[in-house]
Scaffold this motif. Sequence first.
Motif, mmCIF file in Angstrom:
data_model
loop_
_atom_site.group_PDB
_atom_site.id
_atom_site.type_symbol
_atom_site.label_atom_id
_atom_site.label_comp_id
_atom_site.label_asym_id
_atom_site.label_seq_id
_atom_site.Cartn_x
_atom_site.Cartn_y
_atom_site.Cartn_z
ATOM 1 N N LYS A 199 -0.208 -0.864 23.169
ATOM 2 C CA LYS A 199 0.689 0.210 23.586
ATOM 3 C C LYS A 199 -0.021 1.485 23.991
ATOM 4 N N ASN A 200 -1.221 1.705 23.452
ATOM 5 C CA ASN A 200 -1.923 2.943 23.755
ATOM 6 C C ASN A 200 -3.422 2.742 23.564
ATOM 7 N N THR A 201 -4.186 3.785 23.863
ATOM 8 C CA THR A 201 -5.643 3.687 23.793
ATOM 9 C C THR A 201 -6.130 3.404 22.378
ATOM 10 N N ALA A 202 -5.497 4.038 21.384
ATOM 11 C CA ALA A 202 -5.910 3.821 19.996
ATOM 12 C C ALA A 202 -5.763 2.358 19.609
ATOM 13 N N ALA A 203 -4.635 1.753 19.997
ATOM 14 C CA ALA A 203 -4.407 0.338 19.687
ATOM 15 C C ALA A 203 -5.389 -0.545 20.435
ATOM 16 N N LEU A 204 -5.733 -0.154 21.663
ATOM 17 C CA LEU A 204 -6.698 -0.914 22.453
ATOM 18 C C LEU A 204 -8.073 -0.917 21.789
ATOM 19 N N ILE A 205 -8.516 0.256 21.341
ATOM 20 C CA ILE A 205 -9.824 0.355 20.690
ATOM 21 C C ILE A 205 -9.832 -0.414 19.368
ATOM 22 N N LYS A 206 -8.739 -0.312 18.625
ATOM 23 C CA LYS A 206 -8.648 -1.046 17.356
ATOM 24 C C LYS A 206 -8.778 -2.541 17.589
ATOM 25 N N LEU A 207 -8.099 -3.033 18.610
ATOM 26 C CA LEU A 207 -8.163 -4.448 18.936
ATOM 27 C C LEU A 207 -9.577 -4.822 19.352
ATOM 28 N N ALA A 208 -10.201 -3.980 20.174
ATOM 29 C CA ALA A 208 -11.548 -4.293 20.650
ATOM 30 C C ALA A 208 -12.542 -4.344 19.489
ATOM 31 N N VAL A 209 -12.388 -3.457 18.513
ATOM 32 C CA VAL A 209 -13.247 -3.480 17.335
ATOM 33 C C VAL A 209 -13.006 -4.741 16.533
#
Length: 215
Positions: A199-209
């Motif tokens: 949904k947003n950049t924070a969620a994207l980074i969390k997923l990538a980590v």
Amino acid sequence: MTRIFLVDDHTIVRDGIRSLLATEPSIIVVGEASNGQELLDHLPATPADVVLLDINMPVLDGLATTLRLQAEFPHVRVLVLSMLTHERYVGQILDAGALGYVLKNADRSEIITAVQAVAAGKNFLCSELGLTMLRKVLSREEPNEPELKKPNQLTRREMEVLHLLSEGLTTSEMAEKLFTSKRTIETHRQNMLEKTQTKNTAALIKLAVTQGLVK
């Protein structure tokens, strides 16, 4: 022999439960009341092992009655018989000290089993209510996080932008570092959100980590 005291403000309900319990030789109905206060007034002269109790009643409702029973007649066990299915009511009455909770539309065998279980000091939750609450719990669980099973789902440039995002760079800083425009950076960001269903950049980074794509 298990002594039962019926407490419900509807006479027809008490009549029906009394008739149902009369078919079980190990159970005897020793008293009836239309609210909690009547029950408490009669209990000293009419000892009971289990109180079969409704929740919604005038004068003194089921929750207040259960709390009073715990304080004044702790040996008496409470089995709730109600049509309320919301987990808030179930939780409140069980926390107050009731051992069992049965819906009024339960069949004869389940009500008798509930009475016997509570009389023995065991907890009991009718099957319909248990399944309803389980479905609610399962429906509230967070959906599984989307997975990036293969890093090549993102393009090389998108991976570069993702790494810079994880380092906290702004759109302008990323554009300058990658020798491109801010609009292009935003396009890459939007593409990654769509590919990963985040949904947003924070969620994207969390997923990538989580997926080990960035540290």
